[in-house]
Scaffold this active site. Structure first.
Site, PDB file in Angstrom:
ATOM      1  N   PRO A 193       0.836  -1.211   0.000  1.00 45.55           N
ATOM      2  CA  PRO A 193       0.000   0.000   0.000  1.00 45.55           C
ATOM      3  C   PRO A 193       0.868   1.258   0.000  1.00 45.55           C
ATOM      4  O   PRO A 193       0.372   2.346  -0.276  1.00 45.55           O
ATOM      5  CB  PRO A 193      -0.840  -0.132   1.275  1.00 45.55           C
ATOM      6  N   GLU A 252       2.082  -5.888   7.393  1.00 45.25           N
ATOM      7  CA  GLU A 252       3.114  -5.212   8.207  1.00 45.25           C
ATOM      8  C   GLU A 252       4.448  -5.154   7.475  1.00 45.25           C
ATOM      9  O   GLU A 252       5.283  -4.316   7.782  1.00 45.25           O
ATOM     10  CB  GLU A 252       3.299  -5.902   9.561  1.00 45.25           C
ATOM     11  N   ARG A 266      -3.295  -9.789 -20.074  1.00 44.65           N
ATOM     12  CA  ARG A 266      -4.237  -9.548 -21.175  1.00 44.65           C
ATOM     13  C   ARG A 266      -3.692  -8.564 -22.206  1.00 44.65           C
ATOM     14  O   ARG A 266      -4.269  -8.416 -23.273  1.00 44.65           O
ATOM     15  CB  ARG A 266      -5.599  -9.100 -20.636  1.00 44.65           C
ATOM     16  N   ASP A 316     -10.174  -0.382 -24.655  1.00 43.10           N
ATOM     17  CA  ASP A 316     -10.510  -0.431 -23.233  1.00 43.10           C
ATOM     18  C   ASP A 316     -10.527   0.924 -22.565  1.00 43.10           C
ATOM     19  O   ASP A 316      -9.800   1.824 -22.933  1.00 43.10           O
ATOM     20  CB  ASP A 316      -9.437  -1.242 -22.474  1.00 43.10           C
TER      21      ASP A 316
HETATM   22 CL1  6GU Z   1      -0.329  -4.125  -3.059  1.00 40.11          CL
HETATM   23  N1  6GU Z   1      -0.927  -4.580  -0.526  1.00 40.11           N
HETATM   24  C1  6GU Z   1      -1.644  -4.361   0.579  1.00 40.11           C
HETATM   25  N2  6GU Z   1      -1.364  -5.056   1.689  1.00 40.11           N
HETATM   26  N3  6GU Z   1      -2.616  -3.472   0.648  1.00 40.11           N
HETATM   27  C2  6GU Z   1      -2.880  -2.800  -0.471  1.00 40.11           C
HETATM   28  C3  6GU Z   1      -2.197  -2.980  -1.661  1.00 40.11           C
HETATM   29  C4  6GU Z   1      -1.197  -3.895  -1.653  1.00 40.11           C
HETATM   30  N4  6GU Z   1      -2.686  -2.161  -2.592  1.00 40.11           N
HETATM   31  C5  6GU Z   1      -3.661  -1.496  -1.981  1.00 40.11           C
HETATM   32  N5  6GU Z   1      -3.779  -1.871  -0.708  1.00 40.11           N
END
Ligand code: 6GU
Length: 231
Positions: free
Chosen positions: A89, A116, A158, A173
């Protein structure tokens, strides 16, 4: 294209055998290797994580275990043609342009960590061996990288030549040209009191193209004005 995925949930990726992606795998266009991180644990409990230095909640994945897993894969690929993707994230937001870049890469390794995280030194070390990219699916938190990797693999696969039955539908797309897709309709022309827009029944292809383009711009302005600002 060869894709390697390291995870503590190997069964999670059974879903990749379904549908279009299964076909591409069967046709040999894409090889996907799933690796169970626990196979590289060195103790009898198959430990893959430990408490964080400095304290705080959660557990951190051990660098020694990740190191052995990556050593094994790195030994099998040409590292100059390899990108290591770390789903996180805290990464750069994954979007169509990144999918298109990764679709050109010979080997992609996805290192799925728990939320984590993985000991930072794994990334610092790996970055001296191969191109590394931390990628996020979007602004929300998942428990681990697995869901994100399924999405990324599908978006990348894809775009490979010959993957889709109809390569024109890739070009058309949503996001390929930074606009959302126009709405689609099929028969019957009237359904539960809702009618297909008149212009689509007209046979006038110039008028249809113009209407679709207008719909794309209108929809994008309304739902994703940030996409227009980007371009
Ligand atoms: Cl790639 N990993 C995690 N744990 N949470 C996320 C993410 C990835 N992308 C958005 N939220």
């Amino acid at each position: 294209m060869r894709i390697d995925i390291v995870t503590i949930f190997p069964n999670f990726f059974d879903v990749l055998d379904l549908s279009l992606l299964g076909k591409a795998k069967d046709a040999g266009k894409i090889t996907v290797n799933i690796h169970d991180l626990r196979d590289y644990a060195t103790d009898s409990h198959k430990t893959v994580d430990d408490t964080p230095y400095g304290g705080g909640p959660g557990m951190v994945m051990k660098p020694d275990v990740w190191g052995l897993a990556l050593d094994a894969i790195f030994a099998e690929v040409d590292l100059s043609k390899t990108v290591l993707v770390i789903p996180s994230p805290a990464g750069e937001v994954f979007k169509q342009s990144i999918a298109a870049e990764l679709a050109e890469v010979e080997n992609i390794i996805f290192a799925c960590g728990r939320y984590e995280g993985i000991d930072q030194r794994v990334f610092d070390w790996a970055a001296t061996k191969a191109t590394t990219r931390a990628l996020s699916l979007g602004d929300y938190v998942l428990n681990g990288g697995e869901v994100a990797v399924v999405a990324m693999v599908e978006a990348i696969a894809r775009l490979r030549p010959g993957f889709m039955g109809n390569s024109e539908s890739v070009a058309q797309d949503s996001h390929q040209d930074a606009l959302l897709d126009y709405p689609a309709y099929t028969k019957p022309a009237s359904w539960r009191g809702f009618d297909v827009p008149e212009v689509l029944l007209s046979g006038n292809h110039a008028a249809i193209d113009k209407w679709r383009r207008e719909q794309q711009i209108e929809l994008t302005q309304k739902i994703r004005p940030d996409l227009l600002a980007d371009s």
